[in-house]
Motif scaffolding. Structure first.
Motif, PDB file in Angstrom:
ATOM      1  N   ASN A   1       1.128  -1.694   0.417  1.00 39.30           N
ATOM      2  CA  ASN A   1       0.028  -0.086   0.174  1.00 39.30           C
ATOM      3  C   ASN A   1       0.935   1.752   0.288  1.00 39.30           C
ATOM      4  N   MET A   2       1.775   1.427  -0.972  1.00 42.90           N
ATOM      5  CA  MET A   2       2.865   2.375  -1.110  1.00 42.90           C
ATOM      6  C   MET A   2       2.276   3.581  -2.051  1.00 42.90           C
ATOM      7  N   ASP A   3       2.436   4.823  -1.811  1.00 47.07           N
ATOM      8  CA  ASP A   3       2.082   5.676  -2.715  1.00 47.07           C
ATOM      9  C   ASP A   3       3.158   5.647  -4.338  1.00 47.07           C
ATOM     10  N   ILE A   4       2.564   4.870  -4.843  1.00 43.75           N
ATOM     11  CA  ILE A   4       3.040   4.438  -6.024  1.00 43.75           C
ATOM     12  C   ILE A   4       4.929   5.042  -7.083  1.00 43.75           C
ATOM     13  N   HIS A   5       4.132   6.806  -6.527  1.00 51.86           N
ATOM     14  CA  HIS A   5       5.111   7.786  -7.326  1.00 51.86           C
ATOM     15  C   HIS A   5       6.002   7.745  -6.465  1.00 51.86           C
ATOM     16  N   THR A   6       6.057   8.091  -5.532  1.00 48.91           N
ATOM     17  CA  THR A   6       7.213   8.104  -4.009  1.00 48.91           C
ATOM     18  C   THR A   6       8.006   6.753  -4.078  1.00 48.91           C
ATOM     19  N   LYS A   7       7.560   5.833  -4.152  1.00 51.37           N
ATOM     20  CA  LYS A   7       8.624   4.781  -4.435  1.00 51.37           C
ATOM     21  C   LYS A   7       9.077   4.371  -5.722  1.00 51.37           C
ATOM     22  N   THR A   8       8.433   5.171  -6.768  1.00 51.87           N
ATOM     23  CA  THR A   8       9.107   4.906  -8.228  1.00 51.87           C
ATOM     24  C   THR A   8      10.455   5.750  -7.842  1.00 51.87           C
ATOM     25  N   ALA A   9       9.995   7.137  -7.420  1.00 48.34           N
ATOM     26  CA  ALA A   9      11.002   8.336  -7.502  1.00 48.34           C
ATOM     27  C   ALA A   9      12.198   7.146  -6.191  1.00 48.34           C
ATOM     28  N   MET A  10      11.917   6.853  -5.350  1.00 45.79           N
ATOM     29  CA  MET A  10      12.740   5.806  -4.530  1.00 45.79           C
ATOM     30  C   MET A  10      13.902   5.500  -5.178  1.00 45.79           C
ATOM     31  N   ASP A  11      12.754   4.453  -6.031  1.00 53.33           N
ATOM     32  CA  ASP A  11      13.840   3.638  -6.813  1.00 53.33           C
ATOM     33  C   ASP A  11      15.160   4.193  -8.521  1.00 53.33           C
ATOM     34  N   VAL A  12      14.220   5.535  -8.814  1.00 54.68           N
ATOM     35  CA  VAL A  12      15.173   6.337  -9.937  1.00 54.68           C
ATOM     36  C   VAL A  12      15.747   7.073  -9.234  1.00 54.68           C
ATOM     37  N   PHE A  13      15.489   7.255  -8.178  1.00 53.44           N
ATOM     38  CA  PHE A  13      17.185   8.129  -7.770  1.00 53.44           C
ATOM     39  C   PHE A  13      17.856   7.789  -6.865  1.00 53.44           C
ATOM     40  N   HIS A  14      17.533   6.493  -6.509  1.00 58.52           N
ATOM     41  CA  HIS A  14      17.759   6.243  -5.265  1.00 58.52           C
ATOM     42  C   HIS A  14      18.133   6.937  -3.783  1.00 58.52           C
ATOM     43  N   VAL A  15      16.989   6.974  -3.665  1.00 59.61           N
ATOM     44  CA  VAL A  15      17.076   7.682  -2.476  1.00 59.61           C
ATOM     45  C   VAL A  15      16.010   6.655  -1.287  1.00 59.61           C
TER      46      VAL A  15
END
Length: 876
Positions: free
Chosen positions: A678-692
């Motif tokens: 149930n994560m915010d998918i856009h935040t999750k994508t930002a984490m994976d793409v920007f490595h943060v």
């Protein structure tokens, strides 16, 4: 009559058109802005010039004979955006429809083709007009040759003859190649002499005449640094001159006699403009049919006055004829039946006076086949008759079998199956303003022919659906949905007309206030709705930079004003004035016009056979497109209210359904886990793409991630993403690459779905809805790339559409099972809108998510959010 040759620089005009207009697509998702601009230019040229001969020249490839002389020629040029590449085949089709020859020559450029043909025409004493946005072609200008240079976009044109060239540059046309040799051309990576610009080059040529004379007279050149550069880089100057010189003796295999301007193919133009949805251009070509010619083949039928049970049998093809596009409360012209006992026509008077016939129409056990079941059900519903027993719809079946066909008129469907005994409605009634109802005898025969076509098409199309594994899609999804939609259309949604009028008054005040502010900033009063007067104020009185012009003056289109927004504080007011003005005319005045006087409701029409992905659309009015970006637009929903006192509007929508479908289809572990957690998918994508980490994700990072998440679904390119986010194509490309590295399952899905599409010729949704891709193996890169992008997108978007359709059917059933008074009113993309008594809200909070979230099993949970309030606006 003197011969006049028009030569069009195809690549140059195409690029100009693409970048001059905002990215446009038709309802099928095909990019159209470059084709539209090119078509506008073509019509303008043909109408104004009336040439005897014409040709459009294109570059054959990126490599030319000039690369042998200078390897870096045109080096560094950005790759053509795919959104433009995909439009090139349509431009070719456009030219073919206009019967305008097009030509390209391997190893040579369009300039060389134009140069060679213009020379031949000039030698014959012809008048030559060249249309281009490339000033390199100025070297061809002579007493017989004029260059029409598209200065901005494609509408603002400067005509150059020898005098105009000399006035602008102070040198003659023969010296232009010397000028370019000296100054180079960065756009083509032609070096020239370092430090020499246009002014210096012209000054040298005025003094010495030619490049050769300049180099032979270096002692007389003033300026030490300039002299050094000329001496050091003299070879660059000569090779630059050679590169810019157009080859006027290129080995073309086409003659002037081959490019005579012919009569254009009217039908092909109408077909193309219709397909691309160029409504404005289409008006110039699409003339209404004249009086209908009689159809030759006889079809025997009986006109029935006294209706008896013996003709009302099971498995009957039924046509309920309504001619109006808006079939709500429209006149029914007649009814036709075809079954194993014979062919029959029944007048509406006799039909509705017969209880035997009405009982048969309402009998669920009597199977009826038709064309456009929803239309028939709604038309009869307005007469108080509940049409039941509809088990086959030729219109829906034909649509499921071939979504590529934009037209599913019954005659078209019959003709595709070699049944040639029925005419189209347009042939019988005409269309638009020329539509008329012929004598009843003609109507009767037409209806019987339509019913006969339905009767015969039933078995033909049923067999094809079985072969395609689409029988269940028709009978379990689309046919039941048709019935649900008919109920929703008849039910309608109540609109508070007084509240709309109040909002109209509020908008009028806002518009008046903005108008006064504009007058104050302009220093003069004028008609703000007049583009001509507005253009004069902006570009003459306020001296704002002119972006582009039209036939009638300055362009004040939205894209022009947006580019000027930072130039003057008046522009934001004008943009807001236009937005609010559109809200007022389209959604205040527009909605007030379509409120049914008897019911006090709006009765829209849902189209389930229009989009290639299976999504529903809404017309007359379009309730799926009520604007929500502006608060004033969102507030229009305040006027949509329940039909009963003390009821509420209840809204439920799927959360990020397309991304969830992508996770399921792609089987990407990261995406699946993110949704399960149930994560915010856009935040999750930002984490994976920007490595943060999550707490390090900024609002900008999330915005970029959101754009890529949804962009991936639609096959976005680096160009498209760069335009969306206002970043460079390189940055956008790197972003997409990092996304695909982060989600390898998505990358694998994209590769595999394209491979499967090439193998099968189509792609399917989870419920077996097909989209055929005839160009998936095309040798033409542009056609193939668009088909590949469509292959990636359709299973996602189409499956999401199937899911909400299935949810609508199950939701309607559940409301009946629970014996609730709640009504389903409208569907807006991923959202369902209901009206409900307040005492049923607690029940709805349980059953609506329960039904919608469990309508189909995916690897990730479906999530539904809901809200409710006294109006649609409050249910958010």
């Amino acid at each position: 009559m003197k011969n006049k040759l028009v030569l069009i620089d195809g690549n140059s005009i195409l690029y100009r058109a693409f970048f001059a207009l905002p990215l446009l697509t038709n309802s099928k998702g095909v990019y159209t802005n470059a084709v539209y601009g090119f078509a506008q230019m073509l019509l303008k040229v043909v109408d104004e010039e009336n040439p005897s001969h014409i040709l459009v020249a294109f570059d054959a490839s990126s490599k030319t004979f000039r690369h042998e002389k200078y390897e870096d020629y045109k080096g560094g040029r950005q790759k053509t955006p795919p959104e433009l590449s995909e439009q090139i085949p349509y431009v070719h089709e456009l030219l073919d429809a206009f019967k305008i020859p097009r030509y390209e020559l391997e190893l040579y450029e369009a300039d060389d083709i134009i140069g060679t043909l213009s020379k031949q025409a000039e030698e014959g004493g012809w008048e030559v007009k060249i249309i281009s946005g490339d000033k390199d072609l100025l070297q061809l200008v002579s007493d017989h040759v004029t260059l029409h240079f598209t200065r901005r976009g494609i509408s603002e044109i400067d005509a150059y003859d020898p005098k105009a060239v000399e006035e602008e540059y102070g040198i003659n046309t023969s010296q232009l190649i010397d000028m370019m040799g000296l100054m180079g051309d960065p756009s083509d990576n032609i070096p020239g002499i370092p430090g020499v610009g246009e002014k210096t080059a012209i000054k040298l040529l005025k003094q010495f005449g030619t490049l050769e004379n300049v180099m032979n007279s270096l002692d007389e050149v003033s300026g030490k640094k300039l002299k050094e550069n000329l001496e050091t880089h003299r070879d660059l100057a000569f090779i630059s001159k050679e590169l810019v010189t157009i080859d006027r003796d290129s080995p073309i295999e086409i003659s002037l006699q081959d490019i005579t301007f012919q009569e254009r193919d009217h039908e092909a133009i109408v077909r193309l403009f219709s397909d691309l949805e160029f409504k404005t251009l289409l008006k110039r070509f699409d003339h209404q049919n004249e009086d209908t010619e009689p159809f030759e083949e006889d079809v025997a039928f009986t006109t029935v006055r006294n209706i008896t049970d013996d003709i009302l049998v099971d498995e009957t093809a039924l046509i309920v004829e309504v001619v109006n596009d808006n079939y709500h409360d429209a006149d029914i012209l007649g009814i036709a039946l075809v079954n194993k006992t014979g062919n029959y026509f029944i007048s509406t008077t006799d039909a509705f006076a017969s209880s035997t016939f009405v009982n048969w129409l309402e009998d669920e056990s009597k199977q009826k086949w038709t064309f456009d079941a929803k239309r028939a059900e709604v038309a009869l519903g307005w007469k108080g008759i509940r049409l039941r027993g509809l088990t086959f719809d030729v219109l829906i079946a034909a649509y499921l079998l071939n979504t590529i066909e934009g037209r599913h008129d019954i005659a078209e469907v019959a003709n595709r199956e070699n049944l040639h005994f029925v005419q189209s409605d347009e042939q019988v009634y005409g269309k638009g303003a020329k539509r008329k109802v012929p004598k009843q005898a003609i109507v009767a025969e037409h209806l019987v022919r339509k019913a006969k076509a339905v009767y015969e098409l039933n078995s033909i199309l049923s067999e094809k659906l079985t072969e395609n594994e689409q029988t269940e899609l028709l009978h379990e999804l689309e046919m039941p949905l048709s019935h649900v939609l008919a109920k929703m259309e008849l039910r309608g949604i109540r609109v508070n007309g007084e509240r709309l009028k109040e909002m109209g008054g509020e908008l009028e005040k806002r518009l008046s206030s903005i108008e006064q502010e504009v007058y104050k900033l302009a220093g003069v009063e004028f008609n703000l709705n007049s583009p001509k007067q507005l253009g004069e104020v902006l570009f003459e009185k306020l001296n704002l930079p002119v972006i582009k012009k039209t036939k009638t003056g300055y362009s004040t289109s939205a894209d022009v004003l947006e580019k000027l927004e930072s130039q003057h504080e008046i522009i934001p007011y004008i943009l807001m004035y236009r937005q609010l003005g559109k809200l007022y005319s389209t959604y205040i005045e527009g909605l007030l016009k379509v409120i049914n006087e008897q019911t006090g409701k709006i009765h829209t029409s849902f189209n389930q056979v229009l989009t290639q992905t299976g999504r529903l659309s809404s017309t007359e009015p379009n309730l799926q497109n009520i604007p929500i970006r502006l608060e004033e637009g969102r507030k229009i929903r305040e006027a949509f209210v329940p039909s009963q006192p003390d009821w509420v509007i209840f809204a439920a929508d799927y959360s990020q359904i397309e991304l969830r479908v992508l996770a399921h289809i792609a089987k990407d572990e990261k995406l699946i886990q993110a949704f399960k957690d149930n994560m915010d998918i856009h935040t999750k994508t930002a984490m994976d793409v920007f490595h943060v980490h999550a707490d390090e994700v900024t609002a900008l990072m999330r915005r970029h991630a959101k754009a890529v998440n949804f962009g991936i679904i639609y096959g976005i390119s680096d160009y498209g993403l760069s335009q969306s986010l206002g970043i460079t194509r390189k940055e956008a490309g790197e972003f997409i690459e990092r996304y695909l590295q982060s989600y390898p399952g998505v990358k694998q899905y994209m590769d595999e779905i394209v491979k499967k599409a090439k193998q099968d010729g189509y792609v399917s949704t989870l419920l077996h809805r097909r989209r055929y891709l005839p160009n998936i193996k095309s040798r033409n890169f542009n056609l193939r790339s668009f088909a590949e992008r469509t292959a990636m997108n359709t299973p996602i978007q189409g499956s999401a559409a199937d899911i909400i359709k299935k949810a609508m059917i199950e939701m309607e059933q559940r409301l009946q099972e629970e014996k609730l008074k709640t009504n389903m009113l409208i569907q807006v993309h991923d959202e369902l809108i209901f009206e409900a008594p307040k005492d049923e809200i607690e029940t709805l909070k349980i059953i609506v998510p329960e039904v919608m979230e469990n309508t189909i099993a995916l690897e990730v949970p479906l999530k539904v959010d809901y809200s409710y309030g006294p109006t649609w606006y409050d249910a958010k």
